[in-house]
Enzyme design. Structure first.
Site, short mmCIF file in Angstrom:
data_model
loop_
_atom_site.label_atom_id
_atom_site.label_comp_id
_atom_site.label_asym_id
_atom_site.label_seq_id
_atom_site.Cartn_x
_atom_site.Cartn_y
_atom_site.Cartn_z
CB THR A 74 -0.94 0.01 1.23
OG1 THR A 74 -1.73 -1.16 1.21
CG2 THR A 74 -1.83 1.24 1.23
CB CYS A 87 -7.36 -11.87 5.40
SG CYS A 87 -6.51 -10.50 6.20
CB THR A 104 11.56 4.08 13.79
OG1 THR A 104 12.59 4.69 12.99
CG2 THR A 104 10.75 3.12 12.92
CB ALA A 111 8.18 0.86 11.75
#
Lengths: 563, 563
Positions: A14, A42, A270, A277
């Protein structure tokens, strides 16, 4: 601008495509350790049944499509083994050739995900018939092992999302399944009272469910539990949970949070400003508790990815606080939840109330109308909605999406009861399930109703409490709670003298609607010491299904009868 | 306290039972002119097919149950013919005996509903084969007439909720149906572009749909239209709308509002403080426009009833402003809407934007994944969500319930895109349909995307505009817009020189996802004069289905292919 992304599934993919849409000239390199980038993780369990017939369909975007449509350089089987923050470059190992190379970055996005937990303390866990499930390679291995070894019985360890979905798809396939759970319940997002419906459903569908059972050792054709029992099995699938992939970040000296996830700020940076992250590896902030938590869900990962892309290109970026909304199908039931459950609310120290209502999910005379079991948590002071759990054969996800929206908007019980939702007999009821819960909660807040949960019923029965079942005689005759007195609501006015005045009285009907009327009647007549059993006979039947509290075990009726 | 209620359906019955729960000693008399009180009026059409087999099931509560369970005196076939406000009493006519009697009241609640409009200007409207549908008696008459007269063809006049539901159930029954609508579209809550899906669905299911067609005269075996055409038919069902029942209130001198409904205050009191009015007969206030409107829906009627009961017994009572949320099933499609559509937003003078997205309702590789056509309206300045329309084979109601909740909570586009909703491949996608709409709207607001609606495509084609179809070659070959140039997204970078710089360029793909990527690519490359065709080829195909704009009429593909 050169952007390197570590990990090519939900968050990474994404971020990559969003960045391309924001900047045509950016150099975007996405490095994925596994065989595939951008697969529908999923959907993996559904390959074990006929739902997804071809495992190649699990792959959402090929490397070619990333290149052709987005001009993104995707390299699978390329593992980032080191981050050199000073030089702003990563060391990459090409897992095919075994060679290593360097790649510099202007911005680095770390989205390595989380890996299945495989405790070394469990003996035999490294045996070849023990599997875990994370990616397309894993599911192909599992499928292959079942086929090649003519597997008849699988033991699944862990009753979370993956464990339950794998169990369902194996049963659909015709495999015998044992499901082992160390806690006293499957699906931790639900409270113990609600989850009994899932326990019964698993049982009804032939799953050999063992709660409170910890795996101690795997042997060739057997699993042994810490209570001394054991089970013959052909194969083991470990699904006890996932741990964030933080090694790379740790080695690079990036800060790790209290929960074990990578620590990030509100823009997902981060402790190194050039490194972001996202995804299952980080810790996020819960909207309702303000506390750090971890959440292995695709939706939040995608939102974080967009936020990062926006932040890099100077757009407005901000953290979306999480509420932990989720849904799972368990055979013919849908089970969804959002926000806090009782365990979480108690741990947080919230002064909360609950209601447990069981309205029909559609108008009762529509052929596929089913009860929707709905539990709502709310703050007793602010009256804000804190969480909800919905389990039923119909659209549990629809009800939870409404509550998730309301929680995000800081809605109260008053907002909930007044929501104007889409109604037709085919789709719901004029007062939807969630409105009914709002009205019930308002009754509690106003003091118009007092209640005890179904979990207290055993104690009541054993202590000889006076319980009145206000259903009609024929319903009572078909099955009732041991020792409950039957005074139908329709005869309560003329039989009021049977209600004792000197001891507490507990009322129930089938779902709580008639007993609420009975409560109001008695209360308005001045009877003081009364409480409703929240969840009703239906809730009691599920809660005590595996026990002997209910006299004459009648099937738990599914069809809704207007009271 | 003696409370008399006029009308015994949604509003009246809810008020009666709520009052009983609040006060055990109140005398409650509910007077209903029709044969039955408390029937499921929304379920009536389903008696014409096999969905509801027994018409007695349509009756929710019998007079006996009202008495036994609630101690409420219900009198059907008792019509209130006059209100004497000075004496606080009503004059009642017992329709069985023909006798009249008086009943005093402390509080009067008027809930007479709305009646089907039967314009006297239509010749032959009083003939015995012309029917309307309001209650159980009506549906039994319709069913009886069809059976006894071996009716083969029914003409339904009016394409609102009742017209469509009756059409569907008659088709299910095997009856031929013509549906006549004077406006240019059925289902006025939807905009013209969205409603084309319903037009096609009706057509595909054999309904002879005639829009822009006004009924002029009914003859024995024929209906004649104002355009001179006519149709052979055996039976006519009038469903052009309902008019509030205000005669009783008018005669009593109660104020009638501008919209023709009984005027009430925020506590649903009429101009006489001792008289409340609720349900389809009153006018309500729209939350978004602040204007008076009328709404013939069961949900709001029930909420109003509860508010009135609370007000009488000293509870906190306040008006729930309406947004007009509704849903209808039309064969295999579900169509739901909430808030403002373009007609309403324009009339209100809102400066609004729209997006029209067509994401899959579940993960694409799940077998019953279908496109969800979703249109969102938002205020360009406050960025608040104003309304939405969803049409698809899956859960349109779920998406609209979320938007209805968001509107009620005054949510913005930013709130929408960040909603954390329940996701599993069986239930949705990681970014739900409504999130996608929120993201698309954000792109519009930020200027990252410019667009034209599908309704402008004919004009574009006829004016020779430069239209680029960015789907793959094989998709283009299977059917495309007349004159559109095919440059697949995957080849756009290398074929950029084919994009003209001196004329406006319009982009489309199948649903809008790839053309959005193409838009960003061109825009980032400095191409200025480009717009996306919102709704894509799928939207164009529906919009122009009955026309010739699309070359090689290909079936409108239903399955979702990730771009």
């Amino acid at each position: 601008m050169k952007i390197v992304i570590v990990g090519g599934v939900a968050g990474g993919a994404t971020a990559a495509t969003r960045i391309r849409r924001m900047d045509e000239s950016a150099e975007i390199i996405m490095l994925e350790r596994g065989e595939h980038a951008s697969y529908s993780n999923c959907s993996l369990p559904y390959y074990l049944s006929d739902v997804v017939e071809d495992s190649s369909k699990l792959l959402v975007m090929s490397e070619e499509k990333f290149l052709d449509q987005y001009n993104i350089d995707v390299r699978t089987l390329n593992e980032v083994i080191e981050i050199d923050r000073d030089q702003k470059r990563v060391m990459v190992k090409d897992l095919t050739s075994g060679e290593t190379y360097e790649e510099s970055y202007d911005k680095l996005i770390v989205s390595p995900g989380a890996k299945p937990i495989m405790p070394k303390s469990i003996g035999g866990i490294a045996m070849p018939h023990v599997f875990s499930l994370r990616n397309v390679t894993d599911i192909r291995k599992i499928e292959g092992y079942i086929d090649e070894n003519d597997v008849k019985h699988v033991t699944i360890v862990g009753g979370g999302f993956i464990g339950l979905e794998v169990a369902e798809n194996l049963v659909e396939r015709g495999t015998q399944v044992a499901l082992i759970e160390a806690q006293n319940l499957v699906m931790a997002p639900f409270d113990y009272d609600m989850v009994q419906i899932l326990h019964k459903t698993l049982h009804d569908n032939g799953v050999d469910l063992k709660v409170n059972t910890a795996l101690e050792r795997v042997e060739k054709d057997r699993v042994k539990f810490s209570d001394g029992n054991s089970l013959h099995t052909d194969m083991v699938i470990m699904a006890i949970g996932v741990a964030p992939e933080t090694e790379l970040a740790s080695q690079a000296g990036l800060e790790i949070g209290r929960t074990g996830g990578i620590k990030v700020d509100a823009r997902y940076r981060t402790s190194d400003e050039e490194i972001y992250a996202i995804g299952d590896a980080i810790e996020v902030t819960h909207m309702l508790t303000g506390e750090s938590t971890r959440l292995a869900l695709a939706g939040p990962a995608q939102r974080q990815a967009r936020t990062v892309a926006d932040d890099i290109f100077g757009g407005e970026a901000f953290e979306a606080l999480v509420t932990g909304t989720s849904v799972v199908r368990v055979f013919d039931y849908n089970a969804a939840s959002t926000g806090l459950n009782e365990k979480m609310a108690t741990a947080f120290g919230a002064d909360y109330g609950t209601v447990h209502v069981i309205p029909p999910d559609k108008v009762g005379l529509m052929p596929d109308s089913h009860p929707m079991h709905f539990k709502l948590l709310f703050d007793k002071h602010s009256e804000k909605v804190l969480g909800a759990q919905a389990i039923g054969k119909g659209n549990a996800d629809k009800r939870i999406d409404v509550i998730a929206t309301l929680i995000k908007m800081k809605g109260t019980i008053k907002d909930l009861k007044n929501l104007e939702l889409a109604y037709s007999p085919m789709h719901g009821t004029a007062k939807d399930v969630v409105n009914v819960a709002g009205l019930a909660a308002e009754n509690i807040l106003k003091g118009d109703l007092a209640q005890v949960p179904v979990s207290k019923v055993r104690e009541l029965v054993e202590s000889g409490a006076y319980i009145v079942d206000v259903r009609e005689e024929k319903e009572y005759a078909a099955g009732h709670l041991n020792g409950a007195h039957n005074i139908p609501l329709s005869k309560l006015r003329e039989r009021m003298d049977e209600i004792p005045e000197d001891v507490p009285v507990f009322l129930h009907c089938r779902t709580g609607q008639r007993s609420y009327n009975a409560f109001r009647l008695l209360s308005n007549k001045g009877v003081g010491n009364i409480k409703n059993i929240s969840g009703g006979y239906l809730g009691i039947s599920f809660f005590e299904y595996f026990n002997d509290l209910v006299e004459k075990r009648s099937p738990i009726a599914d069809s809704y009868n207007f009271n």
